[in-house]
Design a protein around this motif. Structure first.
Motif, mmCIF file in Angstrom:
data_model
loop_
_atom_site.group_PDB
_atom_site.id
_atom_site.type_symbol
_atom_site.label_atom_id
_atom_site.label_comp_id
_atom_site.label_asym_id
_atom_site.label_seq_id
_atom_site.Cartn_x
_atom_site.Cartn_y
_atom_site.Cartn_z
ATOM 1 N N PRO A 1 0.818 -1.224 0.000
ATOM 2 C CA PRO A 1 0.000 0.000 0.000
ATOM 3 C C PRO A 1 0.853 1.277 0.000
ATOM 4 O O PRO A 1 0.428 2.306 -0.529
ATOM 5 N N ASP A 2 2.059 1.214 0.597
ATOM 6 C CA ASP A 2 2.936 2.385 0.577
ATOM 7 C C ASP A 2 3.377 2.706 -0.851
ATOM 8 O O ASP A 2 3.472 3.874 -1.241
ATOM 9 N N PHE A 3 3.668 1.647 -1.627
ATOM 10 C CA PHE A 3 4.030 1.878 -3.022
ATOM 11 C C PHE A 3 2.861 2.494 -3.781
ATOM 12 O O PHE A 3 3.039 3.416 -4.588
ATOM 13 N N ARG A 4 1.658 1.962 -3.538
ATOM 14 C CA ARG A 4 0.491 2.490 -4.223
ATOM 15 C C ARG A 4 0.303 3.971 -3.911
ATOM 16 O O ARG A 4 0.005 4.774 -4.792
ATOM 17 N N GLU A 5 0.537 4.356 -2.652
ATOM 18 C CA GLU A 5 0.370 5.754 -2.263
ATOM 19 C C GLU A 5 1.425 6.647 -2.905
ATOM 20 O O GLU A 5 1.119 7.733 -3.401
ATOM 21 N N LEU A 6 2.677 6.184 -2.917
ATOM 22 C CA LEU A 6 3.736 7.002 -3.507
ATOM 23 C C LEU A 6 3.565 7.124 -5.016
ATOM 24 O O LEU A 6 3.847 8.184 -5.600
ATOM 25 N N SER A 7 3.096 6.049 -5.674
ATOM 26 C CA SER A 7 2.941 6.102 -7.136
ATOM 27 C C SER A 7 1.845 7.066 -7.567
ATOM 28 O O SER A 7 1.733 7.381 -8.755
ATOM 29 N N LYS A 8 1.026 7.543 -6.612
ATOM 30 C CA LYS A 8 0.050 8.587 -6.936
ATOM 31 C C LYS A 8 0.701 9.978 -6.889
ATOM 32 O O LYS A 8 0.159 10.946 -7.426
ATOM 33 N N LEU A 9 1.870 10.059 -6.243
ATOM 34 C CA LEU A 9 2.556 11.333 -6.105
ATOM 35 C C LEU A 9 3.683 11.507 -7.116
ATOM 36 O O LEU A 9 3.997 12.635 -7.521
ATOM 37 N N VAL A 10 4.328 10.417 -7.506
ATOM 38 C CA VAL A 10 5.450 10.480 -8.452
ATOM 39 C C VAL A 10 5.222 9.422 -9.522
ATOM 40 O O VAL A 10 4.417 8.496 -9.333
ATOM 41 N N PRO A 11 5.920 9.509 -10.658
ATOM 42 C CA PRO A 11 5.777 8.468 -11.680
ATOM 43 C C PRO A 11 6.104 7.088 -11.121
ATOM 44 O O PRO A 11 6.940 6.949 -10.219
ATOM 45 N N GLU A 12 5.433 6.080 -11.663
ATOM 46 C CA GLU A 12 5.584 4.721 -11.148
ATOM 47 C C GLU A 12 7.036 4.246 -11.231
ATOM 48 O O GLU A 12 7.519 3.556 -10.335
ATOM 49 N N GLU A 13 7.750 4.636 -12.320
ATOM 50 C CA GLU A 13 9.141 4.225 -12.458
ATOM 51 C C GLU A 13 9.991 4.777 -11.319
ATOM 52 O O GLU A 13 10.866 4.093 -10.784
ATOM 53 N N GLU A 14 9.734 6.048 -10.936
ATOM 54 C CA GLU A 14 10.478 6.639 -9.828
ATOM 55 C C GLU A 14 10.139 5.962 -8.509
ATOM 56 O O GLU A 14 11.011 5.764 -7.655
ATOM 57 N N ALA A 15 8.873 5.615 -8.336
ATOM 58 C CA ALA A 15 8.474 4.908 -7.120
ATOM 59 C C ALA A 15 9.207 3.567 -7.017
ATOM 60 O O ALA A 15 9.677 3.181 -5.942
ATOM 61 N N GLU A 16 9.318 2.855 -8.134
ATOM 62 C CA GLU A 16 10.040 1.580 -8.129
ATOM 63 C C GLU A 16 11.496 1.781 -7.753
ATOM 64 O O GLU A 16 12.044 1.055 -6.917
ATOM 65 N N ASP A 17 12.147 2.786 -8.374
ATOM 66 C CA ASP A 17 13.560 3.033 -8.074
ATOM 67 C C ASP A 17 13.740 3.447 -6.613
ATOM 68 O O ASP A 17 14.729 3.059 -5.965
ATOM 69 N N PHE A 18 12.802 4.237 -6.074
ATOM 70 C CA PHE A 18 12.914 4.655 -4.681
ATOM 71 C C PHE A 18 12.812 3.462 -3.734
ATOM 72 O O PHE A 18 13.576 3.339 -2.772
ATOM 73 N N PHE A 19 11.875 2.566 -3.988
ATOM 74 C CA PHE A 19 11.714 1.416 -3.102
ATOM 75 C C PHE A 19 12.921 0.479 -3.188
ATOM 76 O O PHE A 19 13.296 -0.150 -2.200
#
Length: 673
Positions: A177-195
């Protein structure tokens, strides 16, 4: 041996008549034993030296099938995993370490494919459906805590949008769910790299999001990161060229003021365990993949001095990090089930380094020996004796063997390397994904991509065990297949795999240069040649020879025969080597220009690749060579009469590191193998 260029054929050193025969009829016909820096065979301390057994006509032989049958059950799995680890393991631990975890090995092919389907299903689901259905799947039970740790990290690295949960020894996955929340704020690719950045927890590392001109939006990102990861990271906004971006840094662990205890110091000392690995019909990196999965460590935690043949029985030294001698001992039976034997287990203080070996010992059998013109057994024996004595005295041209260029039938690795050196990422990728003959799934996937350019559909077709191709296709789907997207796809591969293609091109050029040198100039050192200098005039060069040891022959030195041909070296192209100052030097310039590399710096900044180059001896020499001819009986299952007799050559010798036994045999037999 596929090392010929279009215009330069390989050369021989001696002009004796050759003979034909077959090698590698079975793995027992090709035994390779590593020789360490002290000149000791690595199997000599704990294992009796094994030599190929010849079924002599006058000696009754026991069954030779027992060991093959013992490993028969593993053949399918080995074939499936044959190419996985070379692309997922970066040599010497370079690159992102979590890349080294191979889910196909950790989970098995069926569970891995189910995980792929589960991940795709989640991506395609509506948010309401995810919430109401509570989508979740089990990856199985893992009693060993080290394996569980490997699975957790590997899943989160490959699927950042998933979270893993342990229930006793069972591991389950669901959407994070944390990934889902962050991917609403930044592009999904950036969310993946951040995690991935968060999971890696590399001390002193930082992650920067894309520039964001909206202060309110940056505030939302700051609040999210503080709420979810505040104890682990700190965030700051930095402005550069009128643009502002958020940088995230891992918090340092506060240990100031705390007195370090002996236990603290002990914890900081890495554990290294050395051992001897015996393997049969198994690639070195494939064996490492099995062992890392069993031990629950990264493939890059293993170090070794050199890669050994697959189609052979081989012995080599290895070192594994983070594993005690006791723990390694506990896993011996599991390794044996994979067709490997581990012995000579002992504690060491540091890892091994590539090239840190004196050479390799070979025990070979060449069967069905025949002269090109029919002759008596006495004449054949004389012919073999002359061939062996010639290679002992005069050596052989130190060509790179065909395994240096890969096993591809259509596009070999050196062509991919040339495209990369020209920084033509699109062409390099198309060559990389060129299909072979055949209609299996991987070739269908490659053809589909080349015909349609649809990376997503090609990824769905590509088998799960083709990890290298899947990494590339996943990156192409994310970033596109233009020059920039193909560059991002290449950078998705570990460093060791990227640089392999550049080295393949340089090796091909070296082979051509060696043929040109011997076809054009005398078979003695001449003015302008490069030679390796040492305290002993007759001491041969090694591939580690550096520029400080390389000397350019003068006219007077040529006239006085100061140097011998065994001291001549040819440069492997790179940005730190010097070239011969004769016609061979001009040949290098013209040949590089012909390939469009006249001004090449042998450095690709975008791919973090640098090729300094080195020097390789023109000739190589076998040491301690012995041979014997023996009459053998061919197996016959239909004829009631005694089977026909054939002649086999039993050959033993040592070679320096980075020399190829098949190239030595080519000089002896005067034929391609």
């Amino acid at each position: 041996m596929e090392m010929e260029s279009q215009c330069l054929s390989p050369c021989f050193v001696s002009d004796h008549e050759g003979f034909s025969g077959s090698i590698k009829n079975s793995t027992r016909d090709f035994i390779v034993i590593e020789i360490d820096l002290h000149g000791q065979r690595v199997n000599s301390l704990t294992l009796p030296q094994q030599t190929p057994e010849l079924p002599a006509a006058e000696v009754q032989q026991s069954s030779s099938k027992e060991e093959e049958n013992k490993r028969a059950d593993n053949r399918t799995e080995k074939a499936v995993l044959q190419e996985v680890t070379a692309e997922l393991s970066s040599l010497n631990g370079e690159g992102d370490l979590t890349e080294g975890f191979d889910l196909n090995v950790l989970l098995g092919s069926s569970v891995y494919e189910a995980l792929e389907n589960f991940s795709s299903k989640l991506v395609g689901c509506r948010e309401e459906q995810k919430m109401t259905e509570g989508l979740e799947m089990s990856l199985g039970t893992f009693p060993d805590k080290h394996q569980r740790a490997s699975v957790h990290r590997a899943v989160r690295h490959s699927y950042p949008h998933l979270m893993t949960i342990t229930n006793q020894a069972e591991i389950r996955v669901r959407e994070d769910p944390d990934f889902r929340e962050l991917s609403k704020l930044v592009p999904e690719e950036e969310a993946e790299d951040f995690f991935r950045f968060i999971d890696a927890k590399v001390p002193g590392s930082a992650f920067t999001f894309s520039p964001d001109d909206s202060k309110s939006h940056r505030t939302s990102v700051h609040h999210f990161l503080s709420r979810k990861f505040g104890k682990l990271v700190e965030t700051k906004s930095f402005s550069e060229q009128d643009r502002t971006a958020i940088t995230v840094r891992l918090r340092e662990r506060g240990k100031q003021g705390k007195k370090r205890t002996a236990a603290d110091c002990e914890e900081q000392v890495e554990t290294y365990t050395g051992f001897t690995l015996k393997k049969e019909n198994l690639e070195t990196l494939e064996a490492i993949s099995y062992m890392s999965a069993v031990l629950g460590v990264l493939p890059s935690d293993f170090s070794y001095a050199g890669i050994k043949d697959k189609r052979a029985i081989t012995y080599q030294s290895m070192v594994v990090k983070k594993i005690s001698t006791k723990r390694l001992q506990e896993k011996l039976s599991e390794f044996e089930r994979r067709g490997m034997q581990v012995s000579n287990i002992h504690s060491v203080s540091e890892p091994l380094r590539l090239g840190r070996l004196k050479g390799n010992h070979f025990d070979l059998v060449i069967r069905d020996l025949k002269n090109y013109e029919k002759c008596s057994s006495l004449e054949l024996e004389e012919l073999v004796k002359k061939a062996v004595e010639n290679v002992k005295t005069h050596g052989f041209v130190n060509y790179y063997g065909p395994q240096r260029f890969g096993n591809s039938q259509s596009v070999q690795a050196d062509r991919v390397g040339l495209a990369l050196l020209k920084e033509d990422m699109v062409t390099a990728l198309k060559l990389f994904l060129s299909p072979e003959e055949g209609d299996d799934l991987q070739n269908k996937a490659k053809r589909h991509f080349l015909h349609t350019g649809n990376a997503k559909e090609s990824l769905a077709l590509m088998p799960a065990y083709k990890a290298r191709e899947r990494l590339m296709l996943r990156a192409l789907h994310r970033y596109g297949s233009d020059q920039e997207g193909c560059g991002r796809a290449w950078i998705s591969l570990p460093h060791g795999m990227r640089v392999f293609y550049l080295h393949a091109y340089c090796s091909r050029l070296w082979n051509e240069a060696a043929s040109y040198r011997l076809n054009t100039l005398p078979h003695r050192p001449v003015q302008g040649d490069l030679v390796w200098t040492s305290s002993r005039q007759d001491e041969p060069a090694t591939e580690e020879s550096d520029t400080a040891q390389v000397h350019i022959i003068t006219s007077a030195e040529e006239k006085d025969n100061v140097f011998s041909l065994k001291q001549v070296v040819l440069p492997m192209p790179g940005n730190t080597v010097k070239y011969p100052e004769n016609v061979l030097g001009k040949w290098y310039q013209d040949r590089l220009s012909q390939d469009g590399l006249g001004s090449c710096r042998f450095r690709i900044t975008s791919l973090k690749l640098n090729v300094p180059g080195c020097y390789r001896p023109l000739l190589a020499y076998p040491h301690n060579i012995t041979y014997s001819l023996q009459t053998t009986e061919e197996e016959s299952f239909t004829e009631p009469s005694p089977p026909p007799s054939t002649t086999a050559l039993k050959l033993s010798f040592d070679l320096d590191s980075s020399c190829y036994a098949t190239v030595c045999l080519r000089e002896i037999m005067k034929c391609d193998l």
